[in-house]
Design a protein around this motif. Sequence first.
Motif, PDB file in Angstrom:
ATOM      1  N   ILE A  82       0.839  -1.200   0.000  1.00 19.30           N
ATOM      2  CA  ILE A  82       0.000   0.000   0.000  1.00 19.30           C
ATOM      3  C   ILE A  82       0.874   1.250   0.000  1.00 19.30           C
ATOM      4  CG2 ILE A  82      -1.620   1.348   1.407  1.00 19.30           C
ATOM      5  CD1 ILE A  82      -2.843  -1.353   2.289  1.00 19.30           C
ATOM      6  N   GLU A  83       1.908   1.251   0.824  1.00 23.22           N
ATOM      7  CA  GLU A  83       2.808   2.408   0.867  1.00 23.22           C
ATOM      8  C   GLU A  83       3.562   2.575  -0.449  1.00 23.22           C
ATOM      9  OE1 GLU A  83       3.881   2.625   5.627  1.00 23.22           O
ATOM     10  OE2 GLU A  83       5.032   1.288   4.325  1.00 23.22           O
ATOM     11  N   GLY A  84       3.969   1.453  -1.043  1.00 22.42           N
ATOM     12  CA  GLY A  84       4.699   1.520  -2.305  1.00 22.42           C
ATOM     13  C   GLY A  84       3.868   2.143  -3.411  1.00 22.42           C
ATOM     14  N   TYR A  85       2.607   1.720  -3.512  1.00 23.91           N
ATOM     15  CA  TYR A  85       1.743   2.304  -4.529  1.00 23.91           C
ATOM     16  C   TYR A  85       1.358   3.731  -4.163  1.00 23.91           C
ATOM     17  CZ  TYR A  85       1.197  -1.813  -7.446  1.00 23.91           C
ATOM     18  OH  TYR A  85       1.438  -2.848  -8.318  1.00 23.91           O
ATOM     19  N   GLY A  86       1.211   4.006  -2.872  1.00 23.93           N
ATOM     20  CA  GLY A  86       0.892   5.363  -2.458  1.00 23.93           C
ATOM     21  C   GLY A  86       1.976   6.346  -2.866  1.00 23.93           C
ATOM     22  N   ALA A  87       3.236   5.910  -2.790  1.00 20.32           N
ATOM     23  CA  ALA A  87       4.354   6.777  -3.156  1.00 20.32           C
ATOM     24  C   ALA A  87       4.302   7.167  -4.629  1.00 20.32           C
ATOM     25  CB  ALA A  87       5.675   6.085  -2.839  1.00 20.32           C
ATOM     26  N   ARG A  88       3.766   6.291  -5.466  1.00 15.96           N
ATOM     27  CA  ARG A  88       3.685   6.594  -6.899  1.00 15.96           C
ATOM     28  C   ARG A  88       2.830   7.840  -7.143  1.00 15.96           C
ATOM     29  NH1 ARG A  88       1.257   2.072 -10.814  1.00 15.96           N
ATOM     30  NH2 ARG A  88       3.356   1.183 -10.579  1.00 15.96           N
ATOM     31  N   TYR A  89       1.814   8.027  -6.321  1.00 20.21           N
ATOM     32  CA  TYR A  89       0.902   9.148  -6.534  1.00 20.21           C
ATOM     33  C   TYR A  89       1.576  10.499  -6.274  1.00 20.21           C
ATOM     34  CZ  TYR A  89      -2.959   5.988  -7.319  1.00 20.21           C
ATOM     35  OH  TYR A  89      -3.780   5.027  -7.867  1.00 20.21           O
ATOM     36  N   GLU A  90       2.671  10.472  -5.565  1.00 20.54           N
ATOM     37  CA  GLU A  90       3.407  11.717  -5.338  1.00 20.54           C
ATOM     38  C   GLU A  90       4.040  12.230  -6.626  1.00 20.54           C
ATOM     39  OE1 GLU A  90       3.334  13.224  -2.441  1.00 20.54           O
ATOM     40  OE2 GLU A  90       2.216  11.612  -1.466  1.00 20.54           O
ATOM     41  N   THR A  91       4.132  11.373  -7.635  1.00 18.22           N
ATOM     42  CA  THR A  91       4.785  11.758  -8.900  1.00 18.22           C
ATOM     43  C   THR A  91       3.788  11.836 -10.056  1.00 18.22           C
ATOM     44  OG1 THR A  91       5.293   9.468  -9.549  1.00 18.22           O
ATOM     45  CG2 THR A  91       6.883  10.597  -8.122  1.00 18.22           C
ATOM     46  N   MET A  92       2.471  11.821  -9.750  1.00 14.06           N
ATOM     47  CA  MET A  92       1.471  11.745 -10.819  1.00 14.06           C
ATOM     48  C   MET A  92       0.694  13.032 -11.022  1.00 14.06           C
ATOM     49  SD  MET A  92      -0.016   7.848 -10.773  1.00 14.06           S
ATOM     50  CE  MET A  92      -0.862   8.140 -12.336  1.00 14.06           C
ATOM     51  N   ALA A  93       1.309  14.163 -10.710  1.00 15.95           N
ATOM     52  CA  ALA A  93       0.642  15.443 -10.965  1.00 15.95           C
ATOM     53  C   ALA A  93       0.350  15.629 -12.455  1.00 15.95           C
ATOM     54  CB  ALA A  93       1.516  16.590 -10.457  1.00 15.95           C
ATOM     55  N   TRP A  94       1.125  14.969 -13.299  1.00 14.97           N
ATOM     56  CA  TRP A  94       0.929  15.079 -14.753  1.00 14.97           C
ATOM     57  C   TRP A  94      -0.446  14.580 -15.191  1.00 14.97           C
ATOM     58  CZ3 TRP A  94      -0.299  10.587 -17.208  1.00 14.97           C
ATOM     59  CH2 TRP A  94       0.031   9.397 -16.552  1.00 14.97           C
ATOM     60  N   ALA A  95      -1.100  13.741 -14.346  1.00 10.10           N
ATOM     61  CA  ALA A  95      -2.392  13.162 -14.725  1.00 10.10           C
ATOM     62  C   ALA A  95      -3.561  14.115 -14.513  1.00 10.10           C
ATOM     63  CB  ALA A  95      -2.636  11.871 -13.938  1.00 10.10           C
ATOM     64  N   ALA A  96      -3.318  15.272 -13.879  1.00 12.81           N
ATOM     65  CA  ALA A  96      -4.408  16.197 -13.550  1.00 12.81           C
ATOM     66  C   ALA A  96      -5.269  16.587 -14.758  1.00 12.81           C
ATOM     67  CB  ALA A  96      -3.854  17.435 -12.854  1.00 12.81           C
ATOM     68  N   PRO A  97      -4.684  16.885 -15.914  1.00 10.93           N
ATOM     69  CA  PRO A  97      -5.524  17.251 -17.064  1.00 10.93           C
ATOM     70  C   PRO A  97      -6.405  16.111 -17.575  1.00 10.93           C
ATOM     71  CG  PRO A  97      -3.255  17.994 -17.381  1.00 10.93           C
ATOM     72  CD  PRO A  97      -3.251  17.053 -16.221  1.00 10.93           C
ATOM     73  N   LEU A  98      -6.086  14.890 -17.170  1.00 13.09           N
ATOM     74  CA  LEU A  98      -6.834  13.720 -17.642  1.00 13.09           C
ATOM     75  C   LEU A  98      -7.888  13.262 -16.645  1.00 13.09           C
ATOM     76  CD1 LEU A  98      -3.819  11.633 -18.993  1.00 13.09           C
ATOM     77  CD2 LEU A  98      -5.269  13.233 -20.261  1.00 13.09           C
ATOM     78  N   GLN A  99      -8.032  13.980 -15.547  1.00 11.01           N
ATOM     79  CA  GLN A  99      -8.950  13.554 -14.495  1.00 11.01           C
ATOM     80  C   GLN A  99     -10.406  13.604 -14.965  1.00 11.01           C
ATOM     81  OE1 GLN A  99      -8.244  15.806 -10.938  1.00 11.01           O
ATOM     82  NE2 GLN A  99      -6.271  14.835 -10.539  1.00 11.01           N
ATOM     83  N   GLU A 100     -11.151  12.582 -14.591  1.00 14.99           N
ATOM     84  CA  GLU A 100     -12.580  12.532 -14.876  1.00 14.99           C
ATOM     85  C   GLU A 100     -13.322  13.458 -13.913  1.00 14.99           C
ATOM     86  OE1 GLU A 100     -14.164  11.164 -17.226  1.00 14.99           O
ATOM     87  OE2 GLU A 100     -12.708   9.802 -18.126  1.00 14.99           O
ATOM     88  N   THR A 101     -14.333  14.160 -14.436  1.00 10.52           N
ATOM     89  CA  THR A 101     -15.081  15.098 -13.605  1.00 10.52           C
ATOM     90  C   THR A 101     -16.376  14.509 -13.072  1.00 10.52           C
ATOM     91  OG1 THR A 101     -16.160  16.011 -15.575  1.00 10.52           O
ATOM     92  CG2 THR A 101     -14.138  17.092 -14.810  1.00 10.52           C
ATOM     93  N   LYS A 102     -16.883  13.446 -13.710  1.00  6.06           N
ATOM     94  CA  LYS A 102     -18.133  12.856 -13.219  1.00  6.06           C
ATOM     95  C   LYS A 102     -17.877  12.104 -11.919  1.00  6.06           C
ATOM     96  CE  LYS A 102     -17.798   8.883 -16.407  1.00  6.06           C
ATOM     97  NZ  LYS A 102     -16.692   9.348 -17.223  1.00  6.06           N
ATOM     98  N   LEU A 103     -18.933  11.968 -11.136  1.00 12.15           N
ATOM     99  CA  LEU A 103     -18.796  11.433  -9.787  1.00 12.15           C
ATOM    100  C   LEU A 103     -18.947   9.921  -9.720  1.00 12.15           C
ATOM    101  CD1 LEU A 103     -20.823  14.129  -7.800  1.00 12.15           C
ATOM    102  CD2 LEU A 103     -18.354  13.965  -8.109  1.00 12.15           C
ATOM    103  N   VAL A 104     -19.529   9.319 -10.736  1.00  9.05           N
ATOM    104  CA  VAL A 104     -19.808   7.891 -10.675  1.00  9.05           C
ATOM    105  C   VAL A 104     -19.320   7.210 -11.938  1.00  9.05           C
ATOM    106  CG1 VAL A 104     -21.805   8.152  -9.179  1.00  9.05           C
ATOM    107  CG2 VAL A 104     -22.114   8.243 -11.646  1.00  9.05           C
ATOM    108  N   GLY A 105     -19.330   5.890 -11.910  1.00 11.04           N
ATOM    109  CA  GLY A 105     -19.013   5.124 -13.101  1.00 11.04           C
ATOM    110  C   GLY A 105     -20.188   5.144 -14.067  1.00 11.04           C
ATOM    111  N   PHE A 106     -20.108   4.312 -15.091  1.00  8.36           N
ATOM    112  CA  PHE A 106     -21.185   4.302 -16.064  1.00  8.36           C
ATOM    113  C   PHE A 106     -21.424   2.872 -16.533  1.00  8.36           C
ATOM    114  CE2 PHE A 106     -17.173   5.302 -18.118  1.00  8.36           C
ATOM    115  CZ  PHE A 106     -17.111   4.450 -19.205  1.00  8.36           C
ATOM    116  N   GLN A 107     -22.528   2.690 -17.237  1.00  8.94           N
ATOM    117  CA  GLN A 107     -22.905   1.348 -17.651  1.00  8.94           C
ATOM    118  C   GLN A 107     -23.373   1.345 -19.090  1.00  8.94           C
ATOM    119  OE1 GLN A 107     -25.071  -0.763 -14.735  1.00  8.94           O
ATOM    120  NE2 GLN A 107     -25.566  -2.476 -16.035  1.00  8.94           N
TER     121      GLN A 107
END
Length: 245
Positions: free
Chosen positions: A196-221
Amino acid sequence: MTKEDLFVPRQTNTALYIQLYEAGYPLADIARVQKAYRVCCAMFNGRYRKTGRPFICHAVGAASSVAHFDKSVDLVLAAMFHAAYDGSQYPDGKSSRRTDAHRQWLEQKIGPRVEGLVARVVGLKFDTGDPERIVDKGVPTGDEDILFLALAHEVDDLADGGLAFAPKYGQSIRSRVAACATLARNLGRENLAATIEGYGARYETMAWAAPLQETKLVGFQMTPNLRTYIKLRRHKLRGESIEVL
């Protein structure tokens, strides 16, 4: 734990079967998982997570995570069906809530013990702020197995970077990761905590993903048939959080 050492949850059924075989699971248990997987496919047919990942991949990923950290096939199956009472499809076409009819149907498919575990998973609050709350208040006696399922599920949530592309717990997950690692250690599962800590550390380097973030609150079907489409449209017209395509 280095990036190369991190366990990567399997995302397909056949990869999961290979993982189970190589981990020493009896063939009878693997056949049981195979049979349950087919049921799971029908229950989550056409459902996608907010990131666009097919939900069945997440179901397999959660099961794979449990199988990596534990040897109980019942827990593996409970992880696969963790959302059976939340957004799945039952033959009666009604909501996925845990009615007597749904409970009996699911018991026939995966067994009463696994169904009971699934029902208890639904009862565990593990949303924003909940891991931190549990750290402060302590794990209720007897719920250690359910907490383990939630933490193993967290590994699959973290592993594919999904929480950067769809940050359902807020922009920062630092406190959540720390709390989940603490809870894993409280359960005596150091390898799970380190993962969990190892994967959590990856998120410290993922600021580049901000423009790709989904804005909807739920999944879809993607509705598989007209009957399901009409049912989901009715939910949407009632103002419920659902996207129908």
